[in-house]
Write a protein that holds these residues in place. Structure first.
Motif, PDB file in Angstrom:
ATOM      1  N   GLU A 161      -9.549  -0.425 -13.817  1.00  0.00           N
ATOM      2  CA  GLU A 161      -9.699  -0.726 -12.517  1.00  0.00           C
ATOM      3  C   GLU A 161      -8.977  -1.723 -11.881  1.00  0.00           C
ATOM      4  OE1 GLU A 161     -11.897  -1.154 -15.234  1.00  0.00           O
ATOM      5  OE2 GLU A 161     -12.933   0.592 -15.244  1.00  0.00           O
ATOM      6  N   SER A 162      -8.176  -2.455 -12.497  1.00  0.00           N
ATOM      7  CA  SER A 162      -7.023  -3.329 -11.872  1.00  0.00           C
ATOM      8  C   SER A 162      -5.954  -2.504 -11.233  1.00  0.00           C
ATOM      9  CB  SER A 162      -6.583  -4.250 -12.927  1.00  0.00           C
ATOM     10  OG  SER A 162      -5.919  -3.614 -13.638  1.00  0.00           O
ATOM     11  N   ALA A 163      -5.793  -1.268 -11.455  1.00  0.00           N
ATOM     12  CA  ALA A 163      -4.529  -0.509 -10.758  1.00  0.00           C
ATOM     13  C   ALA A 163      -5.151  -0.557  -9.218  1.00  0.00           C
ATOM     14  CB  ALA A 163      -4.382   0.896 -11.417  1.00  0.00           C
ATOM     15  N   VAL A 164      -3.916  -0.485  -8.305  1.00  0.00           N
ATOM     16  CA  VAL A 164      -4.192  -0.528  -6.933  1.00  0.00           C
ATOM     17  C   VAL A 164      -3.955   0.973  -6.448  1.00  0.00           C
ATOM     18  CG1 VAL A 164      -2.990  -1.422  -4.865  1.00  0.00           C
ATOM     19  CG2 VAL A 164      -3.089  -2.803  -6.684  1.00  0.00           C
ATOM     20  N   ILE A 165      -5.059   1.495  -5.771  1.00  0.00           N
ATOM     21  CA  ILE A 165      -5.108   2.753  -5.296  1.00  0.00           C
ATOM     22  C   ILE A 165      -4.480   2.812  -3.928  1.00  0.00           C
ATOM     23  CG2 ILE A 165      -6.433   4.789  -4.666  1.00  0.00           C
ATOM     24  CD1 ILE A 165      -6.730   4.173  -7.644  1.00  0.00           C
ATOM     25  N   ILE A 166      -3.475   3.498  -3.603  1.00  0.00           N
ATOM     26  CA  ILE A 166      -2.922   3.765  -2.205  1.00  0.00           C
ATOM     27  C   ILE A 166      -3.646   4.490  -1.472  1.00  0.00           C
ATOM     28  CG2 ILE A 166      -0.742   4.227  -0.954  1.00  0.00           C
ATOM     29  CD1 ILE A 166      -0.693   1.421  -2.675  1.00  0.00           C
ATOM     30  N   GLU A 167      -3.901   3.939  -0.344  1.00  0.00           N
ATOM     31  CA  GLU A 167      -4.648   4.768   0.516  1.00  0.00           C
ATOM     32  C   GLU A 167      -3.800   5.299   1.804  1.00  0.00           C
ATOM     33  OE1 GLU A 167      -7.879   5.787   0.442  1.00  0.00           O
ATOM     34  OE2 GLU A 167      -7.967   4.375  -1.515  1.00  0.00           O
ATOM     35  N   THR A 168      -2.759   4.619   2.096  1.00  0.00           N
ATOM     36  CA  THR A 168      -1.544   4.722   3.167  1.00  0.00           C
ATOM     37  C   THR A 168      -0.356   4.448   3.019  1.00  0.00           C
ATOM     38  OG1 THR A 168      -1.815   2.517   4.239  1.00  0.00           O
ATOM     39  CG2 THR A 168      -3.642   4.032   5.048  1.00  0.00           C
ATOM     40  N   LYS A 169       0.390   5.044   3.568  1.00  0.00           N
ATOM     41  CA  LYS A 169       1.825   4.634   3.536  1.00  0.00           C
ATOM     42  C   LYS A 169       2.246   3.253   3.685  1.00  0.00           C
ATOM     43  CE  LYS A 169       6.469   5.805   5.005  1.00  0.00           C
ATOM     44  NZ  LYS A 169       7.077   6.732   6.225  1.00  0.00           N
ATOM     45  N   GLU A 170       1.672   2.742   4.458  1.00  0.00           N
ATOM     46  CA  GLU A 170       1.826   1.232   4.948  1.00  0.00           C
ATOM     47  C   GLU A 170       1.415   0.298   4.045  1.00  0.00           C
ATOM     48  OE1 GLU A 170       0.441   3.607   7.072  1.00  0.00           O
ATOM     49  OE2 GLU A 170       2.135   3.701   8.314  1.00  0.00           O
ATOM     50  N   HIS A 171       0.208   0.754   3.437  1.00  0.00           N
ATOM     51  CA  HIS A 171      -0.131  -0.131   2.235  1.00  0.00           C
ATOM     52  C   HIS A 171       0.661  -0.170   0.919  1.00  0.00           C
ATOM     53  CE1 HIS A 171      -3.687  -0.697  -1.118  1.00  0.00           C
ATOM     54  NE2 HIS A 171      -3.133  -1.729  -0.728  1.00  0.00           N
ATOM     55  N   LEU A 172       1.380   0.923   0.718  1.00  0.00           N
ATOM     56  CA  LEU A 172       2.399   1.002  -0.416  1.00  0.00           C
ATOM     57  C   LEU A 172       3.602   0.275   0.051  1.00  0.00           C
ATOM     58  CD1 LEU A 172       3.528   1.842  -2.825  1.00  0.00           C
ATOM     59  CD2 LEU A 172       4.377   3.985  -1.709  1.00  0.00           C
ATOM     60  N   GLU A 173       4.008   0.195   1.364  1.00  0.00           N
ATOM     61  CA  GLU A 173       5.095  -0.274   1.745  1.00  0.00           C
ATOM     62  C   GLU A 173       4.776  -1.853   1.758  1.00  0.00           C
ATOM     63  OE1 GLU A 173       5.462   1.252   5.732  1.00  0.00           O
ATOM     64  OE2 GLU A 173       6.938   2.949   4.956  1.00  0.00           O
ATOM     65  N   GLN A 174       3.719  -2.227   2.257  1.00  0.00           N
ATOM     66  CA  GLN A 174       3.238  -3.849   1.942  1.00  0.00           C
ATOM     67  C   GLN A 174       3.419  -4.285   0.464  1.00  0.00           C
ATOM     68  OE1 GLN A 174      -0.401  -4.612   3.206  1.00  0.00           O
ATOM     69  NE2 GLN A 174      -0.469  -6.909   2.634  1.00  0.00           N
ATOM     70  N   LEU A 175       2.904  -3.498  -0.258  1.00  0.00           N
ATOM     71  CA  LEU A 175       2.795  -3.936  -1.705  1.00  0.00           C
ATOM     72  C   LEU A 175       4.181  -3.965  -2.329  1.00  0.00           C
ATOM     73  CD1 LEU A 175      -0.268  -2.010  -3.157  1.00  0.00           C
ATOM     74  CD2 LEU A 175       0.094  -4.333  -3.108  1.00  0.00           C
ATOM     75  N   MET A 176       5.100  -2.960  -2.130  1.00  0.00           N
ATOM     76  CA  MET A 176       6.382  -3.093  -2.455  1.00  0.00           C
ATOM     77  C   MET A 176       7.216  -4.116  -1.905  1.00  0.00           C
ATOM     78  SD  MET A 176       6.810  -0.230  -4.726  1.00  0.00           S
ATOM     79  CE  MET A 176       8.507   0.094  -4.327  1.00  0.00           C
ATOM     80  N   ALA A 177       7.058  -4.744  -0.753  1.00  0.00           N
ATOM     81  CA  ALA A 177       7.430  -5.717  -0.294  1.00  0.00           C
ATOM     82  C   ALA A 177       7.026  -7.198  -1.017  1.00  0.00           C
ATOM     83  CB  ALA A 177       7.342  -6.013   1.472  1.00  0.00           C
ATOM     84  N   GLU A 178       5.952  -7.117  -1.140  1.00  0.00           N
ATOM     85  CA  GLU A 178       5.294  -8.321  -1.968  1.00  0.00           C
ATOM     86  C   GLU A 178       5.599  -8.350  -3.137  1.00  0.00           C
ATOM     87  OE1 GLU A 178       1.101  -7.854  -0.977  1.00  0.00           O
ATOM     88  OE2 GLU A 178       1.269  -8.381   0.951  1.00  0.00           O
ATOM     89  N   GLU A 179       5.705  -7.527  -4.088  1.00  0.00           N
ATOM     90  CA  GLU A 179       5.842  -7.425  -5.494  1.00  0.00           C
ATOM     91  C   GLU A 179       7.217  -7.427  -5.898  1.00  0.00           C
ATOM     92  OE1 GLU A 179       3.245  -8.309  -7.386  1.00  0.00           O
ATOM     93  OE2 GLU A 179       1.844  -8.081  -5.727  1.00  0.00           O
ATOM     94  N   LYS A 180       7.641  -8.068  -7.086  1.00  0.00           N
ATOM     95  CA  LYS A 180       9.072  -8.050  -7.382  1.00  0.00           C
ATOM     96  C   LYS A 180       9.123  -6.866  -8.363  1.00  0.00           C
ATOM     97  CE  LYS A 180      12.550 -10.963  -9.320  1.00  0.00           C
ATOM     98  NZ  LYS A 180      12.763 -12.563  -9.828  1.00  0.00           N
ATOM     99  N   GLN A 181       8.021  -6.519  -9.154  1.00  0.00           N
ATOM    100  CA  GLN A 181       8.291  -5.403  -9.937  1.00  0.00           C
ATOM    101  C   GLN A 181       6.759  -4.824  -9.734  1.00  0.00           C
ATOM    102  OE1 GLN A 181       8.901  -8.584 -11.692  1.00  0.00           O
ATOM    103  NE2 GLN A 181       6.946  -8.950 -12.278  1.00  0.00           N
TER     104      GLN A 181
END
Length: 116
Positions: free
Chosen positions: A4-24
């Protein structure tokens, strides 16, 4: 780390935001009708439990644009990113020893950096 702790991607923007925030991050591409995907995901989550890394789950059926831009043409596919760069790609037959070695490498790099 629970499934349940995995993040489910709903939009391309959501993925881009996470990729910008997370180091790995680990990007896990799958589909609901893939039995191998359903078996591999719990193993991945169990392995990631000991590491400070976010697992991001992406459905290739729902997010075809993300899959295409990531050159993902088969499932399951695991992409590990560190500081915005892809450092590991495993598809179909996942080598969990390679995934673990990569996560160990990231952890050792971070530990080494924090000692400076």
């Amino acid at each position: 780390m629970s499934i349940e702790s995995a993040v489910i991607i709903e939009t391309k923007e959501h993925l881009e935001q996470l990729m910008a925030e997370e180091k790995q991050v680990i990007l896990y591409f799958s589909s609901l009708d893939c039995n191998v995907c359903q078996a591999v995901f719990p193993k991945l989550m169990s392995l990631a439990e000991g590491y400070p890394i976010k697992v991001i789950k992406i459905s290739v059926v729902e997010q075809t644009e993300i899959a295409g831009q990531s050159s993902v043409f088969t499932v399951p596919t695991i992409l590990i990113f560190y500081e915005g760069r892809e450092i590991l790609r495993e598809s179909r037959f996942i080598d969990f020893l390679k995934v673990e070695r990569t996560l160990d490498f990231i952890k050792s790099v971070q530990t080494g950096q924090s000692e400076e």
